[in-house]
Design a protein around this motif. Sequence first.
Motif, PDB file in Angstrom:
ATOM      1  N   PRO A   1      11.004   4.195   5.556  1.00 17.43           N
ATOM      2  CA  PRO A   1      10.492   4.408   6.920  1.00 17.43           C
ATOM      3  C   PRO A   1      10.317   3.105   7.655  1.00 17.43           C
ATOM      4  CG  PRO A   1       9.126   5.734   5.385  1.00 17.43           C
ATOM      5  CD  PRO A   1      10.094   5.113   4.591  1.00 17.43           C
ATOM      6  N   ASP A   2       9.886   1.974   6.967  1.00 18.38           N
ATOM      7  CA  ASP A   2       9.796   0.854   7.811  1.00 18.38           C
ATOM      8  C   ASP A   2      11.118  -0.156   7.723  1.00 18.38           C
ATOM      9  OD1 ASP A   2       7.169   1.075   8.418  1.00 18.38           O
ATOM     10  OD2 ASP A   2       6.314  -0.263   6.705  1.00 18.38           O
ATOM     11  N   LEU A   3      11.936   0.538   7.466  1.00 19.49           N
ATOM     12  CA  LEU A   3      13.225  -0.119   7.845  1.00 19.49           C
ATOM     13  C   LEU A   3      13.610   0.075   9.106  1.00 19.49           C
ATOM     14  CD1 LEU A   3      15.688   0.927   4.869  1.00 19.49           C
ATOM     15  CD2 LEU A   3      14.643  -1.043   5.469  1.00 19.49           C
TER      16      LEU A   3
ATOM     17  N   VAL B   1       4.827  11.145   3.043  1.00 19.80           N
ATOM     18  CA  VAL B   1       3.597  10.541   3.008  1.00 19.80           C
ATOM     19  C   VAL B   1       3.343   9.377   3.714  1.00 19.80           C
ATOM     20  CG1 VAL B   1       1.561   9.618   1.345  1.00 19.80           C
ATOM     21  CG2 VAL B   1       2.886  11.888   0.673  1.00 19.80           C
ATOM     22  N   HIS B   2       4.202   8.309   3.560  1.00 20.45           N
ATOM     23  CA  HIS B   2       4.247   7.054   4.153  1.00 20.45           C
ATOM     24  C   HIS B   2       4.128   7.355   5.898  1.00 20.45           C
ATOM     25  CE1 HIS B   2       6.145   3.029   5.356  1.00 20.45           C
ATOM     26  NE2 HIS B   2       5.611   3.420   6.455  1.00 20.45           N
ATOM     27  N   SER B   3       5.027   8.273   6.554  1.00 20.04           N
ATOM     28  CA  SER B   3       5.137   8.536   8.022  1.00 20.04           C
ATOM     29  C   SER B   3       3.673   9.277   8.397  1.00 20.04           C
ATOM     30  CB  SER B   3       6.028   9.597   8.137  1.00 20.04           C
ATOM     31  OG  SER B   3       7.423   9.249   7.987  1.00 20.04           O
TER      32      SER B   3
ATOM     33  N   THR C   1       0.902  -1.169   0.074  1.00 20.50           N
ATOM     34  CA  THR C   1      -0.104   0.039  -0.014  1.00 20.50           C
ATOM     35  C   THR C   1       0.809   1.211  -0.061  1.00 20.50           C
ATOM     36  OG1 THR C   1      -1.842  -1.257   1.318  1.00 20.50           O
ATOM     37  CG2 THR C   1      -2.054   0.967   1.128  1.00 20.50           C
ATOM     38  N   HIS C   2       1.672   1.317   0.874  1.00 22.25           N
ATOM     39  CA  HIS C   2       2.891   2.259   0.791  1.00 22.25           C
ATOM     40  C   HIS C   2       3.449   2.692  -0.569  1.00 22.25           C
ATOM     41  CE1 HIS C   2       2.407   3.403   4.946  1.00 22.25           C
ATOM     42  NE2 HIS C   2       2.675   2.499   5.206  1.00 22.25           N
ATOM     43  N   VAL C   3       4.022   1.334  -1.062  1.00 23.76           N
ATOM     44  CA  VAL C   3       4.624   1.567  -2.510  1.00 23.76           C
ATOM     45  C   VAL C   3       3.398   2.128  -3.542  1.00 23.76           C
ATOM     46  CG1 VAL C   3       5.711   0.319  -4.442  1.00 23.76           C
ATOM     47  CG2 VAL C   3       6.267  -0.425  -1.953  1.00 23.76           C
TER      48      VAL C   3
ATOM     49  N   LEU D   1      12.373   6.170  12.136  1.00 21.58           N
ATOM     50  CA  LEU D   1      12.601   6.467  10.692  1.00 21.58           C
ATOM     51  C   LEU D   1      11.236   7.013  10.013  1.00 21.58           C
ATOM     52  CD1 LEU D   1      14.756   3.849   8.717  1.00 21.58           C
ATOM     53  CD2 LEU D   1      15.214   6.046   9.333  1.00 21.58           C
ATOM     54  N   HIS D   2      10.415   7.370  11.152  1.00 21.82           N
ATOM     55  CA  HIS D   2       9.044   7.901  10.868  1.00 21.82           C
ATOM     56  C   HIS D   2       8.973   9.348  11.182  1.00 21.82           C
ATOM     57  CE1 HIS D   2       8.098   3.776   9.969  1.00 21.82           C
ATOM     58  NE2 HIS D   2       6.812   4.046   9.387  1.00 21.82           N
ATOM     59  N   PHE D   3       8.551  10.197  10.380  1.00 25.58           N
ATOM     60  CA  PHE D   3       8.500  11.696  10.802  1.00 25.58           C
ATOM     61  C   PHE D   3       7.211  12.458   9.984  1.00 25.58           C
ATOM     62  CE2 PHE D   3      12.785  10.310  10.571  1.00 25.58           C
ATOM     63  CZ  PHE D   3      13.613  10.868  11.916  1.00 25.58           C
TER      64      PHE D   3
ATOM     65  N   ALA E   1       0.732   8.842   6.568  1.00 30.64           N
ATOM     66  CA  ALA E   1      -0.239   8.041   6.375  1.00 30.64           C
ATOM     67  C   ALA E   1      -0.525   6.987   7.362  1.00 30.64           C
ATOM     68  CB  ALA E   1      -0.141   7.300   5.012  1.00 30.64           C
ATOM     69  N   ASP E   2       0.609   6.729   8.147  1.00 36.43           N
ATOM     70  CA  ASP E   2       0.608   5.427   9.103  1.00 36.43           C
ATOM     71  C   ASP E   2      -0.361   5.854  10.183  1.00 36.43           C
ATOM     72  OD1 ASP E   2       2.210   3.566   7.980  1.00 36.43           O
ATOM     73  OD2 ASP E   2       3.864   3.853   9.315  1.00 36.43           O
ATOM     74  N   VAL E   3      -0.587   7.058  10.500  1.00 34.19           N
ATOM     75  CA  VAL E   3      -1.662   7.377  11.542  1.00 34.19           C
ATOM     76  C   VAL E   3      -3.278   7.130  11.117  1.00 34.19           C
ATOM     77  CG1 VAL E   3      -2.540   9.852  10.804  1.00 34.19           C
ATOM     78  CG2 VAL E   3      -2.125   9.175  13.250  1.00 34.19           C
TER      79      VAL E   3
HETATM   80 ZN   LIG Z   1       5.462   2.831   8.523  1.00 33.07          ZN
END
Ligand SMILES: [Zn+2]
Length: 199
Positions: A53-55, A103-105, A19-21, A66-68, A107-109
């Motif tokens: 981020p998910d690393l 956007v990944h960071s 989904t993130h990709v 790695l999430h901002f 969207a995780d919320v």
């Molecule tokens: Zn994430």
Amino acid sequence: MACEYPDLRKLSRTMMAPTHVATGLAIAVPVATVAPEYAAAAVAGSTVGSLVPDLDLLVGEHRRTLHFPTLGWVVAVPVALAAVVTPSAVTVGVALCALSFAVHSAADVLGAGEEVRPWERTNPNAVYCHLRQRWLRARYRVRYDGAPEDLLLTVVLAAPTVVLLDGPVRWFGLLVVGIGAAYALVRKWLPPYVARLVG
Ligand SMILES: [Zn+2]
């Protein structure tokens, strides 16, 4: 002596990686359409940025190191503007990487907290906001990674790539959907399986 088993909570992501990709691909499509010469750079940059981020699953604290969700934009916006002013494969790739990272960071919320079984809702922490120095609460718009609505998001977000772009990028979009579908199928069986694997 303490046993160092992998932290099972790290199995959980707010949304699955496909989904993130796919989100990154959706951001890259307008660039690839307007400036086809930068299509490869845009897709490569957005894919890297949406995965990085998910690393922190592997190093540091997941959804924090790695999430901002807010500070990511402080980097992404000027970098994107720089790419508009001085377009090149490098600036476009870096801009798409920074945008997809932010956007990944953020969207995780919208997903679940960090839980082995996110559908049980035992931990409301979605992603850490370094600016406010606190965890942002999970909104559960996507109930858990690999949920039907998560897969639907992957399909919808990858669709422009599959429909509007061609060549390897189109196949890449299809691959992302395929991986997402496979993950969604097995998601709810994963916790006990992984638990057995790590003892
Ligand atoms: Zn994430």
